[in-house]
Motif scaffolding. Sequence first.
Motif, short mmCIF file in Angstrom:
data_model
loop_
_atom_site.label_atom_id
_atom_site.label_comp_id
_atom_site.label_asym_id
_atom_site.label_seq_id
_atom_site.Cartn_x
_atom_site.Cartn_y
_atom_site.Cartn_z
N ALA A 598 0.81 -1.22 0.00
CA ALA A 598 0.00 0.00 0.00
C ALA A 598 0.85 1.26 0.00
CB ALA A 598 -0.91 0.00 1.23
N TRP A 599 2.16 1.12 0.13
CA TRP A 599 2.99 2.31 0.34
C TRP A 599 3.60 2.85 -0.95
CZ3 TRP A 599 1.31 3.14 4.92
CH2 TRP A 599 1.05 2.07 5.77
N HIS A 600 4.28 2.00 -1.70
CA HIS A 600 4.96 2.46 -2.91
C HIS A 600 4.88 1.36 -3.97
CE1 HIS A 600 6.69 5.82 -0.68
NE2 HIS A 600 7.06 4.96 0.24
N SER A 630 -11.10 -5.01 10.33
CA SER A 630 -10.40 -4.20 11.35
C SER A 630 -9.48 -3.16 10.73
CB SER A 630 -9.59 -5.10 12.29
OG SER A 630 -8.51 -5.71 11.60
N GLN A 631 -9.18 -3.32 9.44
CA GLN A 631 -8.27 -2.39 8.76
C GLN A 631 -9.02 -1.41 7.85
OE1 GLN A 631 -4.92 -2.74 9.79
NE2 GLN A 631 -6.14 -4.09 11.11
N LYS A 632 -10.35 -1.50 7.85
CA LYS A 632 -11.13 -0.60 7.01
C LYS A 632 -11.29 0.76 7.68
CE LYS A 632 -14.48 -1.12 3.81
NZ LYS A 632 -14.67 0.26 4.12
N ASP A 633 -11.72 1.71 6.88
CA ASP A 633 -11.94 3.09 7.33
C ASP A 633 -10.63 3.70 7.82
OD1 ASP A 633 -14.66 2.82 6.69
OD2 ASP A 633 -15.09 1.95 8.65
N ILE A 634 -10.38 3.67 9.12
CA ILE A 634 -9.14 4.25 9.65
C ILE A 634 -8.37 3.16 10.39
CG2 ILE A 634 -8.12 6.02 11.12
CD1 ILE A 634 -10.68 7.63 10.81
N PRO A 635 -7.30 2.62 9.79
CA PRO A 635 -6.51 1.60 10.49
C PRO A 635 -5.67 2.22 11.60
CG PRO A 635 -5.51 2.11 8.38
CD PRO A 635 -6.79 2.88 8.43
N VAL A 636 -5.16 1.39 12.49
CA VAL A 636 -4.35 1.89 13.61
C VAL A 636 -3.07 2.55 13.09
CG1 VAL A 636 -3.10 1.24 15.70
CG2 VAL A 636 -5.29 0.14 15.16
N ASP A 641 -0.70 8.45 4.69
CA ASP A 641 -1.66 8.48 3.59
C ASP A 641 -3.05 8.27 4.18
OD1 ASP A 641 -3.24 8.02 1.32
OD2 ASP A 641 -1.60 7.04 0.25
N ALA A 642 -3.94 9.24 3.98
CA ALA A 642 -5.27 9.19 4.60
C ALA A 642 -6.22 8.25 3.87
CB ALA A 642 -5.87 10.59 4.65
N ARG A 643 -5.86 7.79 2.68
CA ARG A 643 -6.76 6.91 1.92
C ARG A 643 -6.84 5.53 2.57
NH1 ARG A 643 -3.93 6.79 -3.71
NH2 ARG A 643 -2.16 6.60 -2.26
N GLU A 644 -7.99 4.87 2.39
CA GLU A 644 -8.11 3.49 2.85
C GLU A 644 -7.18 2.60 2.03
OE1 GLU A 644 -11.81 1.65 3.90
OE2 GLU A 644 -12.87 3.56 3.68
N PHE A 645 -6.83 1.44 2.60
CA PHE A 645 -5.88 0.56 1.93
C PHE A 645 -6.39 0.11 0.56
CE2 PHE A 645 -4.17 -0.58 6.33
CZ PHE A 645 -3.03 0.20 6.16
N TRP A 646 -7.68 -0.21 0.46
CA TRP A 646 -8.19 -0.69 -0.83
C TRP A 646 -8.15 0.41 -1.88
CZ3 TRP A 646 -12.45 1.23 -3.45
CH2 TRP A 646 -13.31 2.06 -2.73
#
Length: 680
Positions: A598-600, A630-636, A641-646
């Motif tokens: 999800a990073w680069h 548990s990783q949706k919306d705002i993960p820990v 990056d403010a976007r969701e992982f998907w």
Amino acid sequence: MHSIVLLFFDKSNAKNYKYLNKLYKVLLFLLLTLISSIHKMARLNLLEETRFEKLPVTVYPDPHSASLAVAHRIATLIKTKQQRGEPAILGLATGATPIAVYAELVRLHREEGLSFSNVITFNLDEYYPMLPDSAQSYVTFMNKHLFSHIDIDPNNVHIPNGTLKLENITDFCLAYEQKITELGGLDLQILGIGRTGHIGFNEPGSAPNSGTRLVTLDDLTRRDASRDFGSKENVPTKAITMGIGTIFKAREIILMAWNRKKAEIVKKAVEGELSSDVPATFLQLSDHVEFILDADAASELTRFDKPWLVKDCTWDDKTIKKAVIWLAKTLKKPILKLTEEDYNNNGMAQLATEKGPVYNINIHIFNLLQHTITGWPGGKPDADDSQRPERANPTKKRSIIFSPHPDDDVISMGGTFIRLADQGHEVHVAYQTSGNTAVWDDESLRYLEFASDFSKSLGLDTALLDKIYSEARSFLKEKKPNQIDTKELLAVKGLIRKGEAIAGARFAGLPDEHIHFQNLPFYDKGKYEKHVDHEADIEQTMSLLQQIKPHQVFAAGDFADPHGTHKVCFDIIYEALKRLNKTEDWVKDCWLWLYRGAWHEFEIHEIEMAVPLSPQEVLRKRLAIFKHQSQKDIPVFPGDDAREFWVRAEQRTSETARIYDQLGMAEYEAIEAFIRWPII
């Protein structure tokens, strides 16, 4: 002139004040630009290779060798001052960058008798407010890594005071400056660099003549510190810092930076224009500064990233591919439309002359890029594989996807994962860590409540569950930032991630017996121990690999991930494969593919296998990611990056497809990218 100055400071005349304040900023910028131009002329750079670099840069192969060099320069300064009977006045930094420097200084003290009795130190900064005995305080940091292990006089140690009353800070800062001045200034100032370009806590907008003061921290700086504090909300919003003007008074300044995460900001600081948006650029004005970098931190400097712009190159296929793709992207032209004029006008005349005609070069690179594209990530059965990224045989391969965290597999290569399963390969997934630190506390309570309520609905005794639940609530109510959870909470959080991973892998098409949970020991040991031995992790990974004997291994290759876990996990896999390669014949036919998450993404010229996804496959991948609730919306740990992982995953893969299209390839909905890593 006198009246203008009075008018400037007359804040009651708001209109004129705002106008003159803007004028002041413009004049300051013009003055700095003029000084910079004069300074560049005075410091003539006769080396063509470094002509884009506006200050001295020394590059070492790795952080260890660079840290040793800095530590020995400090030691030499201390000894020289001792011989003269003078104190050595040092400006010190905190953070991960100088830790190895301090470790070597401690070693020199213990093993070679280096004395710090004549050393006086001034630290750059401290969070505000901050108690000196807090785990996150820089007093704690300096004692832990240096002061508690050497013979420095505690009265000679100066660190900004994070416990002051607000009204006393200005006087403290003036006194801090005065102490440095009375001692004749700093002999040597050590610096790191933040991703905002800050030095000390001089954030974007800081003036080049600023002194020690209270500042407000940039949001990115606080996000970067969030792991130390448990969350960004726990990171102080302010800090006391030496100013850029204070730093400039040092007789010698060394800025250190390690790893690829710092490469982008290092390039701006070294090659960019003077700007308060990147405070480190002001160091270009100093005649006494040196940047000491490792190879990764220096990787985006022009002489390393685009060497054809500064010197004649040795044009191998790798360099030619990188240069031609760079040219096409820069000019926004398909590869096959690049002309000889394009080459000549953009620093690539040598390539055109030595390897031309340019159209032949274009066709060669076009073909290389086109041959990375495959809809058969496990190899196309019974096909000519001479121009394909994967082998045709065996037609049904054993593949294992190693996932550092329980969602990296579907986020990073979910489409390829599904494609491999759909095409009949024997696919396994191994979740290397539990990911139990990345679940919100209230989520764990919700699952404990569910377990208790479900047990009650079955008429079972819930006394133990109720006790665990009550203790968990009490613990979380008093939990301190970054405090390690109880073993019961860690177990619940781990089970939450495990259940989500199973759901995602099943959705991708895997039978349960092909889903493996390694729970590598380093992940939990690292919460309690400073130095973790990875031997048990390597042996466990070797055992799993021997059990499966894969033809393909997929591993996370985004070594700049903010957790640091991905690099550790890759090193474990690679060491396991290297050892097995000495004794196991099947390893000779095993290919190691790296993916990024999800990073680069990999640079286009690096990609060796590009797996295109249809719109339907993108949707299937998204649904697999959604299994990780548990990783949706705002993960820990969202990173910066403010976007969701998907969303990140889809935009990253669609951007790769867009660039392939722009370079003249077919247009796809999305592309997942991989590079092959040799097993030596």
